[in-house]
Design an enzyme around this catalytic site. Sequence first.
Site, PDB file in Angstrom:
ATOM      1  N   GLU A  54      -6.738  -1.481  -6.889  1.00  0.00           N
ATOM      2  CA  GLU A  54      -5.919  -0.611  -7.730  1.00  0.00           C
ATOM      3  C   GLU A  54      -4.911  -1.476  -8.496  1.00  0.00           C
ATOM      4  O   GLU A  54      -4.200  -2.273  -7.882  1.00  0.00           O
ATOM      5  CB  GLU A  54      -5.167   0.397  -6.860  1.00  0.00           C
ATOM      6  CG  GLU A  54      -6.102   1.361  -6.144  1.00  0.00           C
ATOM      7  CD  GLU A  54      -5.396   2.298  -5.162  1.00  0.00           C
ATOM      8  OE1 GLU A  54      -5.893   3.413  -4.979  1.00  0.00           O
ATOM      9  OE2 GLU A  54      -4.366   1.907  -4.576  1.00  0.00           O
TER      10      GLU A  54
ATOM     11  N   SER B 229       0.824  -1.206   0.000  1.00  0.00           N
ATOM     12  CA  SER B 229       0.000   0.000   0.000  1.00  0.00           C
ATOM     13  C   SER B 229       0.857   1.255   0.000  1.00  0.00           C
ATOM     14  O   SER B 229       0.344   2.338  -0.255  1.00  0.00           O
ATOM     15  CB  SER B 229      -0.949   0.002   1.196  1.00  0.00           C
ATOM     16  OG  SER B 229      -0.253  -0.266   2.366  1.00  0.00           O
TER      17      SER B 229
END
Length: 509
Positions: A157, A124
């Site tokens: 994503e 992340s």
Amino acid sequence: MKFMNTIYKTVGLVGTGAMGRGIAQLAAQAGSTVKLYDTQPQAASKAQEALFAQWDKLLEKGRLDDQQVGNYKACLVIATGLSDLADCDLIVEAIVEKLEVKKGLFAELETLIAPHAVLATNTSSLSITAIAAGLKRPEQVAGFHFFNPVPLMKVVEVIAGLKTNPEVCTGLTQYARQMGHTPVMAQDTPGFIVNHAGRGYGTEALRIVSEGISDFATIDRILRDQVGFKLGPFELMDLTALDVSHPVMESIYHQYFEEARYRPSVITAQRLAGGVVGKKVGEGFYKYVNGAAQIRPEPAAPVVENMPPVWLSPRAARRTELLQLLKDLGATIETGASPSPTALTLVAPLGFDITTVAVVERLDPARTVGIDMLIDDAATKRRVLATNPATRIDMRNAAHALFARDGKPVSVIRDSGGFVTQRVVATIVNIASDICQQRVCSPKDLEVAVTLGLGYPLGPLAMGDRYGPTNVLEVLFNMQTVYGDQRYRPSPWLRRRGAIGLSLMHTED
Ligand code: NAI
């Protein structure tokens, strides 16, 4: 037809903690054979057991049938060593968030797997390009960033590093859809889309507290009731826990070389140091008893016997609407060019503080109170007033009592350029605009990522359009003047789109 995935027949999951097992669940449900690997003894088999139990529960609830559960379970196998992953078409890592460890893992896997196989990272906060650097086939590496809890957070994503082959991203995008998730494409930039876009909410709310403008609970109430956020920023930080969210704030700030927009707060740094990190330890911004936040009730509206007449500044935002509201509330409205000596003087600035407005408009600060009119009164469940340091208590009480007459809750805060909602909304819209300016992603993917990944009531661009792009720009320009802080400078993207609409899709997108 055999239950089998057509894009990635065999998928390796390295790291079977909270994220790894969630991703494994989706991959098995998409028909891939999933091989679970973890360095911790028993971790992979524990993950397998947990997923089996999860599917059994869904069977009991009637959400899955026997055949589906049988198929899924048959797809999930344990790998005892990395070499068991040699036949994988895709390997997703969800191990510790350490660059060198992730690089080492991919370097080792690269020697085992076929050249067509894809190495995906669920990082992340690390750069995909940095993880792929030094590998023999960096073009086969991409980011595949899920959110916690994976099955419920329906967005992922897909991130291209500097050398990633676009076909790798296409494959991951299609696979994400087969997993039942919505893929969004992001450039390899700090925080990608969701964690970058999320910088506006908490950071600006923390800044408001650090300036002594208002307290945590009031700010939470204002943002829930005025804008429709499900959780206030402090409730959200308590849920995420500061040991997770503060390092993200620091990381994005430093990765952008101390860009003022992302500056973290000393409040969270100190609370993290003190171990007061959130709900999971029983105390964060709120104290928790049996899992419930202990919130002090709001002060009741004061009782005012002799309501003064009200004079409304000709420069007030949404002036017609505000006049109507005053009439509906039964106020005695003055119509003179300036307030009479007894009048409560009402201003409704965008971005400017009440003190500045009183001085510029030559009003008596002792009788001047501001109201936030960025959002239609009819569209909000709360009104927010601001005093200035000179406001007399009887004038503050009169304004509070007047605006509470129809039962709508009223919060009174101290003077601040831009009230609470204006500051937070303008910051969210501005950071989102800058994401578009940097071409981190398309405006469309930004809206999807933020609504699904952050649960905002509206995408940030739609939010800007709803409250008026020129209003948002005015808030930012004026706050930049009030605070002299680079953090409020409007993104060029926002300045250009301000006049034509932010969520308008354009040939330039
Ligand atoms: P976790 O601590 O629950 O699980 C990590 C697992 O990886 C553990 O079972 C550990 O034994 C294993 N592991 C560690 N080093 C390993 C290695 N070298 N080889 C094989 N297994 C190894 O962590 P979590 O929360 O699942 O996060 C994993 C990754 O996902 C991190 O990169 C994190 O940044 C990322 N991520 C986490 C999110 C979250 O909310 N927890 C959200 C999005 C991404």
